[in-house]
Enzyme design. Structure first.
Site, mmCIF file in Angstrom:
data_model
loop_
_atom_site.group_PDB
_atom_site.id
_atom_site.type_symbol
_atom_site.label_atom_id
_atom_site.label_comp_id
_atom_site.label_asym_id
_atom_site.label_seq_id
_atom_site.Cartn_x
_atom_site.Cartn_y
_atom_site.Cartn_z
ATOM 1 N N ARG A 58 2.864 8.112 9.287
ATOM 2 C CA ARG A 58 2.627 9.545 9.093
ATOM 3 C C ARG A 58 1.560 10.090 10.039
ATOM 4 O O ARG A 58 1.639 11.228 10.481
ATOM 5 C CB ARG A 58 2.202 9.818 7.646
ATOM 6 C CG ARG A 58 3.396 9.872 6.733
ATOM 7 C CD ARG A 58 3.029 9.858 5.268
ATOM 8 N NE ARG A 58 4.207 9.458 4.516
ATOM 9 C CZ ARG A 58 4.949 10.271 3.789
ATOM 10 N NH1 ARG A 58 4.632 11.531 3.669
ATOM 11 N NH2 ARG A 58 6.019 9.830 3.169
ATOM 12 N N ASP A 61 0.801 -1.228 0.000
ATOM 13 C CA ASP A 61 0.000 0.000 0.000
ATOM 14 C C ASP A 61 0.832 1.274 0.000
ATOM 15 O O ASP A 61 0.413 2.306 0.515
ATOM 16 C CB ASP A 61 -0.920 -0.013 1.231
ATOM 17 C CG ASP A 61 -0.155 -0.318 2.510
ATOM 18 O OD1 ASP A 61 1.062 -0.093 2.541
ATOM 19 O OD2 ASP A 61 -0.778 -0.796 3.485
ATOM 20 N N HIS A 92 13.869 4.890 11.931
ATOM 21 C CA HIS A 92 13.557 5.009 10.493
ATOM 22 C C HIS A 92 14.258 6.247 9.908
ATOM 23 O O HIS A 92 14.459 7.237 10.620
ATOM 24 C CB HIS A 92 12.027 5.145 10.362
ATOM 25 C CG HIS A 92 11.496 4.922 8.973
ATOM 26 N ND1 HIS A 92 11.589 5.871 7.989
ATOM 27 C CD2 HIS A 92 10.858 3.867 8.412
ATOM 28 C CE1 HIS A 92 11.029 5.409 6.882
ATOM 29 N NE2 HIS A 92 10.568 4.191 7.117
ATOM 30 N N GLU A 138 -1.962 5.121 3.300
ATOM 31 C CA GLU A 138 -1.943 3.727 2.827
ATOM 32 C C GLU A 138 -3.325 3.158 2.529
ATOM 33 O O GLU A 138 -3.493 2.365 1.599
ATOM 34 C CB GLU A 138 -1.217 2.839 3.852
ATOM 35 C CG GLU A 138 0.289 3.053 3.912
ATOM 36 C CD GLU A 138 0.708 4.254 4.739
ATOM 37 O OE1 GLU A 138 -0.164 4.891 5.373
ATOM 38 O OE2 GLU A 138 1.913 4.577 4.759
ATOM 39 N N HIS A 183 7.036 4.807 12.595
ATOM 40 C CA HIS A 183 7.266 5.662 11.423
ATOM 41 C C HIS A 183 5.994 6.170 10.741
ATOM 42 O O HIS A 183 6.054 6.856 9.732
ATOM 43 C CB HIS A 183 8.090 4.902 10.378
ATOM 44 C CG HIS A 183 7.304 3.786 9.715
ATOM 45 N ND1 HIS A 183 6.490 4.003 8.637
ATOM 46 C CD2 HIS A 183 7.192 2.480 10.002
ATOM 47 C CE1 HIS A 183 5.922 2.865 8.283
ATOM 48 N NE2 HIS A 183 6.328 1.919 9.103
ATOM 49 N N GLU A 218 -0.636 -9.118 -1.145
ATOM 50 C CA GLU A 218 -1.151 -8.600 0.133
ATOM 51 C C GLU A 218 -2.376 -7.711 -0.128
ATOM 52 O O GLU A 218 -2.457 -6.552 0.298
ATOM 53 C CB GLU A 218 -0.088 -7.830 0.926
ATOM 54 C CG GLU A 218 -0.419 -7.689 2.404
ATOM 55 C CD GLU A 218 0.595 -6.849 3.175
ATOM 56 O OE1 GLU A 218 0.580 -5.621 3.059
ATOM 57 O OE2 GLU A 218 1.408 -7.439 3.904
HETATM 58 C C1 UD1 Z 1 6.976 4.699 3.212
HETATM 59 C C2 UD1 Z 1 5.527 4.370 2.813
HETATM 60 C C3 UD1 Z 1 4.813 3.691 3.975
HETATM 61 C C4 UD1 Z 1 5.587 2.497 4.475
HETATM 62 C C5 UD1 Z 1 7.013 2.912 4.826
HETATM 63 C C6 UD1 Z 1 7.834 1.701 5.182
HETATM 64 C C7 UD1 Z 1 4.345 5.859 1.249
HETATM 65 C C8 UD1 Z 1 3.541 7.078 1.098
HETATM 66 N N1 UD1 Z 1 4.808 5.607 2.489
HETATM 67 O O1 UD1 Z 1 6.937 5.679 4.271
HETATM 68 O O2 UD1 Z 1 3.536 3.255 3.522
HETATM 69 O O3 UD1 Z 1 4.953 1.962 5.615
HETATM 70 O O4 UD1 Z 1 7.623 3.531 3.667
HETATM 71 O O5 UD1 Z 1 9.022 2.067 5.830
HETATM 72 O O6 UD1 Z 1 4.557 5.146 0.318
HETATM 73 N N2 UD1 Z 1 14.509 8.006 3.529
HETATM 74 C C9 UD1 Z 1 15.863 7.880 3.239
HETATM 75 N N3 UD1 Z 1 16.329 6.664 2.791
HETATM 76 C C10 UD1 Z 1 15.523 5.586 2.651
HETATM 77 C C11 UD1 Z 1 14.171 5.722 2.969
HETATM 78 C C12 UD1 Z 1 13.671 6.936 3.395
HETATM 79 O O7 UD1 Z 1 16.615 8.829 3.371
HETATM 80 O O8 UD1 Z 1 16.010 4.514 2.257
HETATM 81 C C13 UD1 Z 1 13.968 9.335 3.959
HETATM 82 C C14 UD1 Z 1 13.978 10.352 2.821
HETATM 83 O O9 UD1 Z 1 14.245 11.622 3.327
HETATM 84 C C15 UD1 Z 1 12.531 10.251 2.302
HETATM 85 C C16 UD1 Z 1 11.788 10.070 3.610
HETATM 86 O O10 UD1 Z 1 12.612 9.189 4.381
HETATM 87 O O11 UD1 Z 1 12.130 11.408 1.587
HETATM 88 C C17 UD1 Z 1 10.386 9.520 3.495
HETATM 89 O O12 UD1 Z 1 10.322 8.369 2.674
HETATM 90 P P1 UD1 Z 1 8.893 7.917 2.046
HETATM 91 O O13 UD1 Z 1 9.077 6.658 1.288
HETATM 92 O O14 UD1 Z 1 8.248 9.058 1.334
HETATM 93 O O15 UD1 Z 1 7.992 7.683 3.327
HETATM 94 P P2 UD1 Z 1 8.143 6.680 4.535
HETATM 95 O O16 UD1 Z 1 7.760 7.411 5.754
HETATM 96 O O17 UD1 Z 1 9.443 6.002 4.460
HETATM 97 N N1 UDP Z 2 12.567 -3.885 9.647
HETATM 98 C C1 UDP Z 2 13.943 -3.942 9.398
HETATM 99 N N2 UDP Z 2 14.768 -3.113 10.100
HETATM 100 C C2 UDP Z 2 14.309 -2.225 11.028
HETATM 101 C C3 UDP Z 2 12.903 -2.159 11.245
HETATM 102 C C4 UDP Z 2 12.060 -2.998 10.530
HETATM 103 O O1 UDP Z 2 14.387 -4.736 8.572
HETATM 104 O O2 UDP Z 2 15.125 -1.508 11.617
HETATM 105 C C5 UDP Z 2 11.682 -4.760 8.867
HETATM 106 C C6 UDP Z 2 10.709 -5.609 9.671
HETATM 107 O O3 UDP Z 2 11.261 -6.893 9.905
HETATM 108 C C7 UDP Z 2 9.465 -5.676 8.782
HETATM 109 C C8 UDP Z 2 9.570 -4.459 7.901
HETATM 110 O O4 UDP Z 2 10.872 -3.912 8.089
HETATM 111 O O5 UDP Z 2 9.461 -6.815 7.932
HETATM 112 C C9 UDP Z 2 8.518 -3.438 8.262
HETATM 113 O O6 UDP Z 2 8.776 -2.265 7.574
HETATM 114 P P1 UDP Z 2 8.203 -0.863 8.014
HETATM 115 O O7 UDP Z 2 7.878 -0.901 9.464
HETATM 116 O O8 UDP Z 2 9.177 0.143 7.532
HETATM 117 O O9 UDP Z 2 6.900 -0.724 7.122
HETATM 118 P P2 UDP Z 2 5.387 -1.228 7.283
HETATM 119 O O10 UDP Z 2 5.388 -2.687 7.455
HETATM 120 O O11 UDP Z 2 4.793 -0.477 8.432
HETATM 121 O O12 UDP Z 2 4.758 -0.785 5.996
#
Ligand code: UD1
Ligand code: UDP
Length: 388
Positions: free
Chosen positions: A216, A99, A247, A135, A214, A121
């Protein structure tokens, strides 16, 4: 017969974990499937190491991430890049999981380009568009478009039926998170000495609380409450270890570093590599999280889990394990985690034990039996290759 050419698209950490088994299952059917694997790059740092762990080399990387990206800018980039990709490669179908923005835009492009969309999923719903945000919207878009809905549970399949999806388009496959966990856990238990060396403060019997957050909808006040609750808990349980792999989202890191940076028994870590995180979950006494995937993993490992959200799209977790849905109120988090920590005492593995190993062995959980990816691949072959 021509081979099936699916384009598998993934962008974030959980998608890498949950799509890795599907990619491996496609590769295992090289006689009939020729998969193309594309990283959207939504998570530039957190997705690729997971593919490396599973020895998967992506064919393409769209590299869309920007620092502190907005949903609109991310979506705009993904739409353009994915459209170009589909035009260039003319896949037989698009496959995406969950999602996120990557999944929602993949579904949109599949629709615009008349390519079948396979949703892994499928059918998770809270019924509230605001939680989880965005999501719930993203997965509903994916649900409108999908030709094949791979539902992780019977409950998810029922949600889809209620929305009018025909039975023939739904298959209860299980969740690939269990496939990934089963591929990882024994390997990392065998690696325990190395992980303990990396985390010397976990060598003893002290209880450990593993934290992730993490979402939003928790940004701002919710994150501050979560940090205040951890502060209170760490003062109340000075012998316990509180491990928080933070995160990379700046909206998470900023308040967490500010509020929790100076507490002796709170360790703020970089996001843990997936194998390390699996080992930490296995070692934890209690998990404190707002993550979706971690709820499923807690149920599969039979660990107590305190969910810092108002609602869950995974109601099965409430039956499968000791799970408390507490929202982000300081008081509820502190009271609930305290009662778990008081009970587990120095039983470092929480409630799950299995003879000498001291840990649960995953045979199957309400979220799957570890064979979801094979079912998804077989179903794609039957339903999409069958029509070529
Ligand atoms: C995203 C997903 C969320 C999911 C989560 C899993 C959307 C809208 N959100 O949220 O559904 O649960 O991932 O973790 O799709 N960043 C880095 N490096 C990375 C990843 C993130 O620097 O490898 C930082 C960047 O500044 C980026 C920010 O995190 O702009 C947000 O990343 P984004 O994918 O937009 O949202 P998440 O909160 O990670
Ligand atoms: N996870 C990881 N390292 C971390 C925290 C989580 O590998 O430091 C893994 C965890 O095992 C799970 C997945 O990340 O499978 C969950 O991802 P996240 O919480 O970012 O996203 P969500 O599931 O809420 O979309």
């Amino acid at each position: 017969m021509d081979k099936l050419r699916p384009l598998l698209i993934l962008g974030t950490r959980p998608e890498a974990i949950k799509m890795a088994p599907v990619i491996l299952a496609c590769q295992a059917r090289a006689d009939a499937v020729q998969p193309l694997v594309c990283l959207s790059g939504q998570h530039r740092h957190m997705a690729r190491p997971i593919l490396d762990y599973f020895s998967i080399t992506p064919d393409l990387d769209l590299d869309v991430m920007a620092e502190n990206q907005t949903l609109a800018s991310l979506t705009a980039k993904l739409v353009t890049a994915l459209d170009q990709l589909v035009t260039e490669h003319s896949p037989d179908c698009l496959v995406a999981q969950g999602d996120t923005a990557t999944v929602m835009t993949a579904a949109m492009i599949a629709f615009y380009r008349h390519v079948p969309f396979v949703h892994v999923e499928a059918g998770l719903r809270t019924g509230n568009l605001q939680a989880p945000w965005p999501e719930e919207f993203n997965r509903r878009v994916a649900g409108i478009v999908a030709s094949l809905h791979c539902a992780p549970t019977a409950g998810a399949a029922e949600n889809l039926r209620r929305e009018g999806v025909p039975d023939a388009q739904i298959s209860v496959t299980g969740n690939t998170v269990v496939d990934a966990l089963r591929m990882t856990i024994e390997r990392e238990r065998a690696n325990s000495a190395a992980w303990t060396k990396r985390h010397p403060n976990l060598a003893g019997a002290a209880p450990m609380c593993l934290i992730t957050a993490h979402r939003r909808e928790n940004f701002g006040g919710g994150m501050e409450n979560i940090c205040q609750a951890i502060l209170q808990l760490s003062a109340r349980f000075p012998e316990a270890q509180f491990l928080y792999p933070v995160h990379l989202n700046p909206n998470v890191r900023q308040p967490v570093n500010k509020l929790l940076g100076n507490q002796a028994n709170v360790a703020l870590l970089e996001p843990a590599a997936y194998p390390e995180f699996v080992w930490l979950m296995d070692r934890a006494s209690v998990l404190l999280t707002d993550s979706g995937g971690v709820q499923e993993e807690a149920a599969s490992l039979d660990k107590p889990v305190v969910v810092m959200r108002e609602t869950t799209e995974r109601p099965e977790v409430l039956d499968a394990t000791e799970c408390y849905l507490v929202g982000s109120s300081v008081e509820r988090i502190v009271d609930t985690v305290s009662s778990v920590l008081e009970r587990v005492g120095t039983d470092v593995t929480g409630k799950a034990t299995d003879g000498d190993s001291g840990s649960a062995i995953i045979h199957s959980s309400l979220f799957g039996d570890g064979h979801a990816a094979e079912r998804i691949t077989d179903w794609m072959l039957k339903r999409i290759a069958g029509t070529k």
